[in-house]
Write a protein that holds these residues in place. Structure first.
Motif, mmCIF file in Angstrom:
data_model
loop_
_atom_site.group_PDB
_atom_site.id
_atom_site.type_symbol
_atom_site.label_atom_id
_atom_site.label_comp_id
_atom_site.label_asym_id
_atom_site.label_seq_id
_atom_site.Cartn_x
_atom_site.Cartn_y
_atom_site.Cartn_z
ATOM 1 N N ILE A 234 0.832 -1.208 0.000
ATOM 2 C CA ILE A 234 0.000 0.000 0.000
ATOM 3 C C ILE A 234 0.868 1.259 0.000
ATOM 4 O O ILE A 234 0.658 2.184 -0.795
ATOM 5 C CB ILE A 234 -0.939 -0.001 1.221
ATOM 6 N N THR A 235 1.854 1.301 0.886
ATOM 7 C CA THR A 235 2.714 2.491 0.996
ATOM 8 C C THR A 235 3.978 2.391 0.151
ATOM 9 O O THR A 235 4.650 3.400 -0.078
ATOM 10 C CB THR A 235 3.134 2.698 2.462
ATOM 11 N N PRO A 269 5.751 2.706 -8.038
ATOM 12 C CA PRO A 269 4.566 1.896 -8.382
ATOM 13 C C PRO A 269 4.852 0.804 -9.410
ATOM 14 O O PRO A 269 4.303 -0.297 -9.318
ATOM 15 C CB PRO A 269 3.577 2.934 -8.920
ATOM 16 N N SER A 270 5.678 1.100 -10.410
ATOM 17 C CA SER A 270 5.966 0.101 -11.443
ATOM 18 C C SER A 270 6.642 -1.129 -10.845
ATOM 19 O O SER A 270 6.323 -2.271 -11.217
ATOM 20 C CB SER A 270 6.861 0.704 -12.527
ATOM 21 N N LEU A 271 7.561 -0.927 -9.908
ATOM 22 C CA LEU A 271 8.250 -2.041 -9.274
ATOM 23 C C LEU A 271 7.314 -2.809 -8.346
ATOM 24 O O LEU A 271 7.390 -4.036 -8.243
ATOM 25 C CB LEU A 271 9.466 -1.513 -8.494
ATOM 26 N N LEU A 272 6.400 -2.094 -7.691
ATOM 27 C CA LEU A 272 5.407 -2.756 -6.840
ATOM 28 C C LEU A 272 4.484 -3.655 -7.664
ATOM 29 O O LEU A 272 4.126 -4.752 -7.230
ATOM 30 C CB LEU A 272 4.578 -1.706 -6.089
ATOM 31 N N ASN A 273 4.118 -3.206 -8.851
ATOM 32 C CA ASN A 273 3.261 -4.019 -9.715
ATOM 33 C C ASN A 273 3.964 -5.299 -10.145
ATOM 34 O O ASN A 273 3.356 -6.377 -10.195
ATOM 35 C CB ASN A 273 2.843 -3.209 -10.948
ATOM 36 N N ILE A 274 5.265 -5.175 -10.449
ATOM 37 C CA ILE A 274 6.036 -6.360 -10.849
ATOM 38 C C ILE A 274 6.092 -7.368 -9.706
ATOM 39 O O ILE A 274 5.878 -8.572 -9.894
ATOM 40 C CB ILE A 274 7.460 -5.944 -11.279
#
Length: 473
Positions: A234-235, A269-274
């Motif tokens: 989330i964060t 965010p892009s790395l969190l999605n991966i």
């Protein structure tokens, strides 16, 4: 004044099973390693009595430490008494290897008060030319400059303590001429190389690990010790508070070396999605578990070997895992991240450490600074026009396709790259007695290694065939 501790008093400790254990050093083997004996008892008093009896049995001297004692006994006493409990487990292994395999066997018999600077200087020279005791074929007869300097540091610290204890008047290690201190060349990947590297990592199943590394600059032990509980999707906060070390072939989870290494980084965010998609395929508390046992982390040496394979197949220069950390830091500086923020992100003790390591400024950063100064002072409207880096030109074709390796046939062995200039060929057949035995060869290039490996396999097969016939007869 309190009495000085006696040489050979031994150690007492309470074991996990509730019993007390006493242990003393009774001598050293041919390799300089200490030979120990131990006793156990239910109470500390009983254990102390048994330990005293053990010391009497082996005739261990209980005289006070004095200036006539052998230097080897003093180094052992210094390490066990003043040093061992103050350093980390992995550092203990390094100290013990230098002390018990090199220092004590070479100069340990010299009396403490008779040890001279010439003795130490000759010892360092012998170590530099013919001090290696294992893997001589692969690395040569001599030890590296770093190891020689480390042994000098151990000798100097032990002798400095002897000066403080008034066993000797001066420290003979002061003033010794040492090999120059050389820092490893910092290598970073270019933007095109990073793209090819990550494309190749997808084919190898290591994409998530290396994209996280290039996005955070973590140390290898830190990234392998990550748990899913450390990441807040989330964060975007990722907590780094442990690392993986290898101790006698076993993986051990420990706290990082410094307080600054315990930190929290924010993932984009892009790395969190991966990582979110990757989590659906992982059934373990570890983010990067071992493929063989999901209850364990991935082994550091396995990651190192796979890194070199990916770099080779992607047409990238051979770099260490730590150079991926340098690549992240260099890209961060080039894109305007301030030194303080970068220092906190990568876990340096202070910004001064970061400035010292990355004191070099790339051509791009120099041009940007020159244009900004020209705008402020000269009043011009000069535009930034980057020029190509001349240090290393990436000539790899832009239409890169990940290499799909051929599957080696059974019975042809394997080839592994150990470092930039050394390859190892290994063949592990079943011998005439039904047991597997490993055979190794080394070469400077992969082609040479393949040739040597083929010759060795032929010889080994002939040998096993002859042994089988002999067993039948």
């Amino acid at each position: 004044m309190a009495k000085r501790r006696k040489q050979g008093e031994g150690t007492l400790r309470l074991r996990k099973d509730g019993r007390w254990e006493g242990r003393i050093v009774v001598g050293y083997d041919d390799k300089g390693l200490p030979i120990t004996k131990n006793v156990t008892a239910k109470t500390k008093t009983e254990c102390t009595e048994k330990l005293e009896a053990l010391k009497e049995q082996y005739g261990k001297s209980t005289e006070k430490i004095n200036s006539d004692m052998p230097f080897g006994e003093w180094v052992d006493f210094w390490y066990q008494t003043y040093c061992k409990h103050t350093i980390r487990l992995t550092t203990q292994l390094e100290y013990e290897s230098r002390i018990y395999k090199h220092i004590i066997p070479e100069i340990g018999a010299i009396p403490l008060n008779k040890l001279t600077q010439a003795d130490l200087q000759q010892f360092y020279a012998r170590t530099k030319t013919s001090g290696r005791k294992i893997k001589v074929e692969a690395y040569g007869m001599g030890l590296s400059d770093r190891v020689v300097r480390a042994m000098h540091a151990n000798c100097r610290s032990a002798l400095e303590k002897a000066v403080q204890e008034r066993l000797i008047r001066t420290n003979p290690a002061i003033g010794c001429k040492l090999p120059p201190k050389k820092s490893r060349e910092m290598k970073v990947l270019t933007q095109n190389e990073v793209i090819r590297f990550l494309n190749r990592a997808k084919e190898e199943g290591y994409y998530e690990l290396f994209v996280l590394e290039l996005g955070t600059g973590m140390r290898r032990g830190e990234i392998l010790a990550l748990k899913w509980s450390d990441l807040n999707f989330i964060t975007g906060e990722l907590r780094i508070e442990r690392q993986v070390n290898v101790f006698s072939g076993e993986q051990i989870i420990s706290v990082p070396k410094t307080k600054a290494s315990i930190r929290t980084v924010i993932l984009p965010p892009s790395l969190l999605n991966i990582l979110s998609e990757y989590k659906k395929t992982v059934d373990s508390e570890w983010i990067f578990p071992s493929p063989l046992d999901s209850a364990k982390t991935r082994h550091p040496s396995a990651v190192r070997k796979r890194l070199q394979l990916i770099l080779e197949r992607a047409g990238c220069p051979k770099v260490r895992f730590h150079n991926l950390r340098h690549t992240f830091a260099t890209m961060a500086l080039e894109n305007g991240v301030d030194v303080k923020t970068l220092s906190t992100t990568i876990g340096h003790v202070s910004s001064a450490t970061t400035i010292d390591i990355y004191s070099h400024i790339t051509n791009t950063m120099q041009q940007q600074a020159a244009v900004k100064i020209d705008r402020q002072i000269g009043g011009t409207q000069a535009e930034f026009a980057p020029i190509e880096e001349q240090a290393r030109v990436d000539t790899f074709p832009p239409d890169f396709e990940p290499y799909k390796p051929k599957v080696r046939k059974s019975g042809t062995g394997c080839v592994t790259m150990i470092n930039d200039h050394l390859y190892e060929g290994r063949y592990t057949p079943t011998n005439a007695y039904g047991k597997r035995e490993a055979h190794n060869i080394y070469a400077k290039t992969r082609e040479e290694c393949e040739e040597k490996l083929a010759e060795m396999i032929t010889q080994v097969k002939d040998k096993i065939k002859a042994e089988k016939e002999q067993v039948k007869r």
